[in-house]
Design a protein around this motif. Sequence first.
Motif, PDB file in Angstrom:
ATOM      1  N   ALA A 469      14.462 -42.952 -59.179  1.00  0.00           N
ATOM      2  CA  ALA A 469      16.014 -42.710 -58.562  1.00  0.00           C
ATOM      3  C   ALA A 469      16.704 -43.876 -59.036  1.00  0.00           C
ATOM      4  N   LEU A 470      17.800 -43.462 -59.586  1.00  0.00           N
ATOM      5  CA  LEU A 470      19.175 -44.459 -59.947  1.00  0.00           C
ATOM      6  C   LEU A 470      20.151 -44.012 -59.492  1.00  0.00           C
ATOM      7  N   ARG A 471      20.732 -44.776 -58.346  1.00  0.00           N
ATOM      8  CA  ARG A 471      21.988 -44.501 -57.672  1.00  0.00           C
ATOM      9  C   ARG A 471      23.080 -44.911 -58.542  1.00  0.00           C
ATOM     10  N   VAL A 472      24.234 -44.287 -58.459  1.00  0.00           N
ATOM     11  CA  VAL A 472      25.388 -44.417 -58.951  1.00  0.00           C
ATOM     12  C   VAL A 472      26.656 -44.234 -58.047  1.00  0.00           C
ATOM     13  N   THR A 473      27.585 -45.148 -58.109  1.00  0.00           N
ATOM     14  CA  THR A 473      28.984 -44.870 -57.302  1.00  0.00           C
ATOM     15  C   THR A 473      30.031 -44.582 -58.293  1.00  0.00           C
ATOM     16  N   ALA A 474      30.662 -43.653 -58.162  1.00  0.00           N
ATOM     17  CA  ALA A 474      31.726 -43.376 -59.202  1.00  0.00           C
ATOM     18  C   ALA A 474      33.128 -43.456 -58.578  1.00  0.00           C
ATOM     19  N   PRO A 475      34.042 -44.328 -58.846  1.00  0.00           N
ATOM     20  CA  PRO A 475      35.075 -44.606 -58.390  1.00  0.00           C
ATOM     21  C   PRO A 475      35.993 -43.288 -58.207  1.00  0.00           C
ATOM     22  N   GLU A 476      36.653 -43.301 -56.988  1.00  0.00           N
ATOM     23  CA  GLU A 476      37.371 -41.882 -56.910  1.00  0.00           C
ATOM     24  C   GLU A 476      38.674 -41.952 -57.535  1.00  0.00           C
ATOM     25  N   SER A 477      39.242 -42.959 -58.077  1.00  0.00           N
ATOM     26  CA  SER A 477      40.344 -43.250 -58.941  1.00  0.00           C
ATOM     27  C   SER A 477      39.959 -42.566 -60.185  1.00  0.00           C
ATOM     28  N   ARG A 478      38.703 -42.559 -60.817  1.00  0.00           N
ATOM     29  CA  ARG A 478      38.447 -42.001 -61.965  1.00  0.00           C
ATOM     30  C   ARG A 478      37.950 -40.715 -61.836  1.00  0.00           C
ATOM     31  N   TYR A 479      37.234 -40.307 -60.663  1.00  0.00           N
ATOM     32  CA  TYR A 479      36.845 -38.911 -60.612  1.00  0.00           C
ATOM     33  C   TYR A 479      37.243 -38.583 -59.241  1.00  0.00           C
ATOM     34  N   ALA A 480      38.602 -37.780 -59.310  1.00  0.00           N
ATOM     35  CA  ALA A 480      39.095 -37.663 -58.077  1.00  0.00           C
ATOM     36  C   ALA A 480      38.731 -36.181 -57.752  1.00  0.00           C
ATOM     37  N   THR A 481      38.273 -35.296 -58.487  1.00  0.00           N
ATOM     38  CA  THR A 481      38.093 -33.962 -58.470  1.00  0.00           C
ATOM     39  C   THR A 481      36.560 -33.502 -58.725  1.00  0.00           C
ATOM     40  N   ASP A 482      36.263 -32.359 -57.924  1.00  0.00           N
ATOM     41  CA  ASP A 482      35.024 -31.900 -57.992  1.00  0.00           C
ATOM     42  C   ASP A 482      34.438 -31.499 -59.493  1.00  0.00           C
ATOM     43  N   ALA A 483      35.474 -31.201 -60.365  1.00  0.00           N
ATOM     44  CA  ALA A 483      35.321 -30.883 -61.751  1.00  0.00           C
ATOM     45  C   ALA A 483      34.833 -32.192 -62.391  1.00  0.00           C
ATOM     46  N   THR A 484      35.590 -33.165 -62.308  1.00  0.00           N
ATOM     47  CA  THR A 484      35.289 -34.470 -63.124  1.00  0.00           C
ATOM     48  C   THR A 484      34.050 -35.158 -62.512  1.00  0.00           C
ATOM     49  N   LEU A 485      33.787 -34.763 -61.351  1.00  0.00           N
ATOM     50  CA  LEU A 485      32.479 -35.674 -60.744  1.00  0.00           C
ATOM     51  C   LEU A 485      31.197 -34.557 -61.381  1.00  0.00           C
ATOM     52  N   ALA A 486      31.447 -33.521 -61.232  1.00  0.00           N
ATOM     53  CA  ALA A 486      30.337 -32.558 -61.861  1.00  0.00           C
ATOM     54  C   ALA A 486      30.034 -32.571 -63.260  1.00  0.00           C
ATOM     55  N   GLN A 487      31.294 -32.976 -64.010  1.00  0.00           N
ATOM     56  CA  GLN A 487      31.122 -33.062 -65.494  1.00  0.00           C
ATOM     57  C   GLN A 487      30.392 -34.613 -65.899  1.00  0.00           C
ATOM     58  N   TYR A 488      30.857 -35.624 -64.932  1.00  0.00           N
ATOM     59  CA  TYR A 488      30.021 -36.919 -65.014  1.00  0.00           C
ATOM     60  C   TYR A 488      28.649 -36.810 -64.734  1.00  0.00           C
ATOM     61  N   ALA A 489      28.081 -36.141 -63.651  1.00  0.00           N
ATOM     62  CA  ALA A 489      26.957 -36.088 -63.441  1.00  0.00           C
ATOM     63  C   ALA A 489      26.037 -35.368 -64.491  1.00  0.00           C
ATOM     64  N   GLU A 490      26.750 -34.362 -65.081  1.00  0.00           N
ATOM     65  CA  GLU A 490      25.945 -33.419 -66.063  1.00  0.00           C
ATOM     66  C   GLU A 490      25.692 -34.314 -67.275  1.00  0.00           C
ATOM     67  N   ARG A 491      26.825 -35.136 -67.731  1.00  0.00           N
ATOM     68  CA  ARG A 491      26.594 -36.065 -68.862  1.00  0.00           C
ATOM     69  C   ARG A 491      25.604 -37.125 -68.553  1.00  0.00           C
ATOM     70  N   LEU A 492      25.653 -37.548 -67.267  1.00  0.00           N
ATOM     71  CA  LEU A 492      24.753 -38.656 -67.100  1.00  0.00           C
ATOM     72  C   LEU A 492      23.118 -38.153 -67.180  1.00  0.00           C
ATOM     73  N   ARG A 493      23.078 -37.005 -66.505  1.00  0.00           N
ATOM     74  CA  ARG A 493      21.826 -36.066 -66.490  1.00  0.00           C
ATOM     75  C   ARG A 493      21.286 -35.966 -68.097  1.00  0.00           C
ATOM     76  N   GLU A 494      22.288 -35.415 -69.077  1.00  0.00           N
ATOM     77  CA  GLU A 494      21.563 -35.452 -70.231  1.00  0.00           C
ATOM     78  C   GLU A 494      21.574 -36.695 -70.910  1.00  0.00           C
ATOM     79  N   SER A 495      22.314 -37.597 -70.813  1.00  0.00           N
ATOM     80  CA  SER A 495      21.843 -38.906 -71.470  1.00  0.00           C
ATOM     81  C   SER A 495      20.601 -39.201 -70.768  1.00  0.00           C
ATOM     82  N   ALA A 496      20.158 -39.224 -69.685  1.00  0.00           N
ATOM     83  CA  ALA A 496      18.896 -39.515 -69.188  1.00  0.00           C
ATOM     84  C   ALA A 496      17.788 -38.799 -69.566  1.00  0.00           C
ATOM     85  N   ARG A 497      17.823 -37.709 -70.006  1.00  0.00           N
ATOM     86  CA  ARG A 497      16.903 -36.739 -70.782  1.00  0.00           C
ATOM     87  C   ARG A 497      16.701 -37.306 -71.953  1.00  0.00           C
TER      88      ARG A 497
END
Length: 830
Positions: A469-497
């Motif tokens: 498991a790799l833990r990340v902490t996204a700054p709320e200033s850059r990812y302030a909405t549910d949509a931006t957080l979900a998009q970042y998580a999806e990109r991170l998952r695809e990059s790891a795959r």
Amino acid sequence: MSHENARDAWLIAWADRAWRDAKYGVRGLRREPTFALASILTLALGVGATTSVFSIADAELWKPLPYPNPEQLVGITSHAGERAPSDGISGADLLDWREAATSFSHLAFDTPSRQVLQLQTAESVLVSEVTANYFTMLGRSAVLGRTFDQSDARGPRLAVVTERAWQRLFNGDPAVIGRPLQLDGEPAMLVGVVAADDWMGSARDLFLSYDEASPAFLDRTRPVSYAVLGRLRPGLEAEAARAQLQTAATRLAEAHGTGREKHRIEVADLRTMYSGYNWRPLYFFLGASLVVLVLSTINVAMLLVSRAIRRRREFALRGALGGGQSALAGQLLMEGLLLAIPGGALGILLAFWMLGLLLPALPADFLGRGSHIALDLRVGAFTLAASGLSTLVFALVPLPVARRMTASATLRDGGRSGQSSGEGYARSVLLTAQIALTVILLAGAGILTKSFLALTQAPLGFDPTNLAALRVTAPESRYATDATLAQYAERLRESARAVAGVRIATIGTSSPLNSGPLIFFVRPDRQRPPAGEEPRGILRAVDGDYFQTTGITLLRGRAFTHLDGIGAPRVAIVNATLAQRVFGPDDPIGQFIELLPGRAPWTRRPGQLQIVGIAANAKEVGINEVDFAGVYVPFAQMPASSFELIVRTETPAAGLAMPLRAAAAEIDPAVPVTRVTTFDQRVWTVLQEDRLNLLLVGSFALLAIALSAIGVYGVAAYNIQARSREFGIRLALGARSAALIRSAVLRSGRLAAIGAIIGLAATLAIARLLGNALYLVPGEHSGLLYGVTTTDPAMLASALVGVLLVATAAAGVPARRISRVDPAETLRSE
């Protein structure tokens, strides 16, 4: 003047007598170096073991906080029910309490959280957001620049860095004072450096001032912290201050209509709030180490009794020449001091060495405030007390033996070997006590061994092999909405795959053996329980591949899909424990639960969720735990700024740490990777405390069995030496040496059997006294035992048999001397 002269004469006479006793005692010990060395080493082992454990317990449980007048510092919490956890206090509540509760000179917040500090690279730092009076309340000052004061309560936010973080983050540059910082995208001004302070929980990196005039701080519906720190006014008791604050809080709740009129205020010593949850194990280990100290003292006392018996002619001659009982007691006391002082000093050196071995073995979160462990004056006083008590024992135990050696009987005997019933009784009592204490420690070690083996075989509910498991902490200033957080998580998952060696990847706010936030929930179709008594469980936001990646079995229903996104009906998967506790025989699939607002920011989203699946239980915090209720929600519907990327790999996961970090940095270098762990490491870590328990008690038990073996050997050797004339005569009359050896061994064996039975009875009594203190009690404490009871028959029988076998073997070695007794030599001496 006559009184002063008499006193001076008495002191001079006393000092002269003590000096003569010391010189005589030193000469006696020099003539018996083996005895002296054995006594000093035995005592040093007991003092060293006890001092090292006492040092840890003292640092964690008893040592005052290092602030001015620490007895005035308290922690304040508010509770909705008798067993309900602290439910949070708003900034507006704090300001009202300051005005109404005059028993406190200061009331402050200290709210830790992990935030992102943007330097050349993104750094994850542990930040304590505090009110402006925090440092004034504690009496802490800056080592560079300044701290906060009340004038900083409103306006721009200020920051103070700890000395350790100052070196790590800013290379110790004094020019950083006055420098602007970005914490989670919000500006703050760095104004000072304070000494690193690990006395109150986790080591903080930065302190950030609250803006006490901000709408968020003054919102009565939004908890700012779950505890208030306070300083009592001089001379006031905590209970009186609590009663005043309770009255004020109730009145204020009624006035503002917050619904908290029946909330209970608790005020506790601030030191106890930051002590870890491991106070039971610490007391347990301290008790075990004290048993070792008693055993070592008994061993030295037995050596002294043997020495007193060998000195029978000396004691008789002293009595014949007019030496009284007080003189004899003074001599024995001095000889005890000559053993106790070097034994205690060597024990302190051993404690240094033992602490060096023990501290690295402690789990990272085992101690809440015990990271400052030192052999200071408090520990020195404890060691002096232990050595002083040992001195008294050393002096008093041989005294009755010496007093019974009258001049006429001893001189008439001519100093021949033999022992009276009284002499044998003293040694027998000491040996019996030693065996009994050894049985207690051996039984404890056996029970912990069986518990540890059961833990290693316990089902985890997931597959830790090749999982990381790799833990990340996204700054709320850059990812302030549910949509931006979900998009970042999806990109991170695809990059790891796309990383070579990764078989499957998933997203989750937490994962097995890493717990998660507790959240309250209710069944909307049932009557709502009283506040604070609602069902609760661990909440996780995960994506659809979570169960397949972790190896947690989906028992019924379905996993989450891409259709369970933002705007879709809210759904949940519950674990088997929640399904059984909340729904009983009813089918949970298709039914609803209603989440209540939680503590963590991302859990403050109440609402109803429809259950679409049931997952198997997985270990949440440790292997030795009760089953927690668990709720899983789709990450897209409830995203969090801090989450884990969980991957299952084709090869050992530890080798992919750097590629995974690189993949995360490629997506967004402004998002720091807090840590990367493998699940094999997690399993090893959660077993570390149980491994430590076994190591400590097992070491004490081995030391105890060694001391008991030495004691049995000494008693058997002396008995055989005392009966050498008897054995010689019996051999001359035709007795077989094997029969005499068996007789000598059985004599020691009887004493060992009596001690073992007493030890077994004491073990059962202690088990009854401890009750459930060593077991896991839900909501109360973590347990020391798993899959075994304190009265486990197999372990108690093993301790009993083990002691008897060791005692028999120890007695058999000197018993073999009987075969070397020369009957002719014995008859000539008669």
